[in-house]
Design a protein around this motif. Structure first.
Motif, PDB file in Angstrom:
ATOM      1  N   ASN A  36      12.262  -0.434   2.248  1.00 23.70           N
ATOM      2  CA  ASN A  36      11.855  -0.559   3.632  1.00 23.70           C
ATOM      3  C   ASN A  36      11.216   0.614   4.335  1.00 23.70           C
ATOM      4  N   TYR A  37       9.793   0.585   3.509  1.00 21.62           N
ATOM      5  CA  TYR A  37       8.863   1.795   4.287  1.00 21.62           C
ATOM      6  C   TYR A  37       8.395   1.385   5.724  1.00 21.62           C
ATOM      7  N   ASP A  38       8.327   2.365   6.510  1.00 21.94           N
ATOM      8  CA  ASP A  38       7.640   1.787   7.815  1.00 21.94           C
ATOM      9  C   ASP A  38       6.201   1.611   7.927  1.00 21.94           C
ATOM     10  N   PRO A  39       6.330   0.140   8.374  1.00 21.58           N
ATOM     11  CA  PRO A  39       4.766  -0.360   8.200  1.00 21.58           C
ATOM     12  C   PRO A  39       3.858  -0.032   9.013  1.00 21.58           C
ATOM     13  N   THR A  40       4.317   1.060  10.002  1.00 21.26           N
ATOM     14  CA  THR A  40       3.327   1.586  11.045  1.00 21.26           C
ATOM     15  C   THR A  40       2.711   3.026  10.581  1.00 21.26           C
ATOM     16  N   ILE A  41       3.249   3.423   9.540  1.00 20.43           N
ATOM     17  CA  ILE A  41       3.007   4.990   9.455  1.00 20.43           C
ATOM     18  C   ILE A  41       1.698   4.751   8.388  1.00 20.43           C
ATOM     19  N   GLU A  42       0.860   5.553   8.762  1.00 23.78           N
ATOM     20  CA  GLU A  42      -0.397   6.132   8.289  1.00 23.78           C
ATOM     21  C   GLU A  42      -0.370   7.520   7.731  1.00 23.78           C
ATOM     22  N   LYS A  81       0.868  -1.273   0.001  1.00 25.68           N
ATOM     23  CA  LYS A  81      -0.258  -0.076   0.094  1.00 25.68           C
ATOM     24  C   LYS A  81       0.949   1.268   0.063  1.00 25.68           C
ATOM     25  N   SER A  82       1.894   1.243   0.655  1.00 24.32           N
ATOM     26  CA  SER A  82       2.688   2.395   1.076  1.00 24.32           C
ATOM     27  C   SER A  82       3.390   2.691  -0.237  1.00 24.32           C
ATOM     28  N   SER A  83       4.159   1.473  -0.876  1.00 25.26           N
ATOM     29  CA  SER A  83       4.912   1.677  -1.788  1.00 25.26           C
ATOM     30  C   SER A  83       4.105   2.011  -3.189  1.00 25.26           C
ATOM     31  N   THR A  92      -5.043   8.532   1.425  1.00 19.94           N
ATOM     32  CA  THR A  92      -4.567   8.045   2.542  1.00 19.94           C
ATOM     33  C   THR A  92      -4.178   6.898   2.376  1.00 19.94           C
ATOM     34  N   ASP A  93      -2.790   6.593   2.833  1.00 18.06           N
ATOM     35  CA  ASP A  93      -2.375   5.420   2.937  1.00 18.06           C
ATOM     36  C   ASP A  93      -2.725   4.783   4.485  1.00 18.06           C
ATOM     37  N   THR A  94      -3.219   3.858   4.415  1.00 17.56           N
ATOM     38  CA  THR A  94      -3.625   3.302   5.817  1.00 17.56           C
ATOM     39  C   THR A  94      -2.646   2.232   6.229  1.00 17.56           C
ATOM     40  N   ALA A  95      -2.607   2.017   7.405  1.00 12.58           N
ATOM     41  CA  ALA A  95      -1.660   1.064   8.143  1.00 12.58           C
ATOM     42  C   ALA A  95      -2.240   0.389   9.139  1.00 12.58           C
TER      43      ALA A  95
HETATM   44 MG    MG Z   1       2.523   0.752   4.861  1.00 13.72          MG
END
Ligand code: MG
Ligand code: GDP
Length: 173
Positions: free
Chosen positions: A31-37, A16-18, A56-59
Motif C-alpha cells: 500500500n504505497y501512497d498513490p498521491t506521492i510524487e 509505478k511506485s512499486s 521521478t515516480d509520477t503520480a
Molecule cells: Mg504511485
C-alpha cells in the motif's frame, strides 16, 4: 559522473511506485501512497561507467498536467508502465506518448529513450495480454519488458536497459 534523469509514467495503480521503490530500495509495499510524487537517486553501472540515475515516480495523470509537462521536459528517458491485468492502462499510455512527442518536439517516439513496461506479470492467468504480446502501433520498435515489482522480475533490467538506451542514443547523435 553523469546524471540520467528517468521519469516513470503511466496510469494510476499500474505499479509505478512499486517498480521504483523495488529498484531503489529493494523492497515491496502493498500500500504505497498513490498521491506521492517523489524523486529517487541510485548509482548504476552502464558499460563499465558509473552513472547517477535520478528517477521521478509520477503520480496522478489527469490532475497534474502542468506538473507532468515540466517533469517530461526535464527528463532524459521514460519508463512507460501499464498493468498486464488491465488493458485500459495500455491505452492510457497513448496520450502520454503524444505529450512526450510534443514536449520533446519529435514525431517518432523511437528517437526518445523510452522503455515500455508491462507490470504485474506475476498475476499469471489474470493477465489479459497474451504471453507473446509484442507492442505495435506507436510502440513498434520500442523495447518492451514484462516486470513484477512484487516478485522482483525484470526491475533492474528495465531501469538499466533504459539508461543504456539513453547512453547509446547520445553517442550516435
Ligand atoms: Mg504511485
Ligand atoms: P502506482 O499508482 O502506479 O504508483 O501503483 P502502485 O505502485 O501504488 O501499485 C498499485 C497497486 O498494485 C498496489 O496495491 C501494489 O501493491 C500493486 N502492485 C504493484 N506492482 C505489482 C506487481 O508487480 N504485482 C502485483 N501483483 N501487484 C503489484
Amino acid at each position: 559522473m553523469r546524471s540520467i534523469r528517468i521519469c516513470v509514467l503511466g496510469a494510476g495503480a499500474v505499479g509505478k511506485s512499486s517498480i521504483t521503490v523495488r529498484f531503489v530500495h529493494g523492497s515491496f509495499y502493498e500500500n504505497y501512497d498513490p498521491t506521492i510524487e517523489d524523486s529517487f537517486t541510485k548509482l548504476a553501472e552502464i558499460d563499465g561507467k558509473t552513472h547517477r540515475l535520478q528517477i521521478t515516480d509520477t503520480a496522478g495523470v489527469e490532475q497534474m498536467m502542468t506538473l507532468r509537462e515540466s517533469v517530461i521536459r526535464e527528463s532524459h528517458a521514460f519508463l512507460l508502465v501499464f498493468a498486464l491485468d488491465n488493458p485500459s492502462t495500455f491505452n492510457d499510455l497513448l496520450p502520454i506518448v503524444e505529450d512526450i512527442k510534443r514536449i520533446k518536439d519529435t514525431d517518432g517516439i523511437r528517437r526518445i529513450p523510452v522503455l515500455l513496461c508491462g507490470n504485474k506479470v506475476d498475476l499469471g492467468f489474470e493477465r489479459v495480454f497474451p504471453s507473446n504480446f509484442q507492442p505495435s502501433g506507436v510502440f513498434k520498435g520500442v523495447k518492451y519488458l514484462e516486470t513484477s515489482a512484487k516478485l522482483k522480475i525484470g526491475i533492474e533490467e528495465a531501469f538499466l536497459d533504459l539508461a543504456k538506451i539513453y547512453m547509446d542514443q547520445r553517442r550516435v547523435r
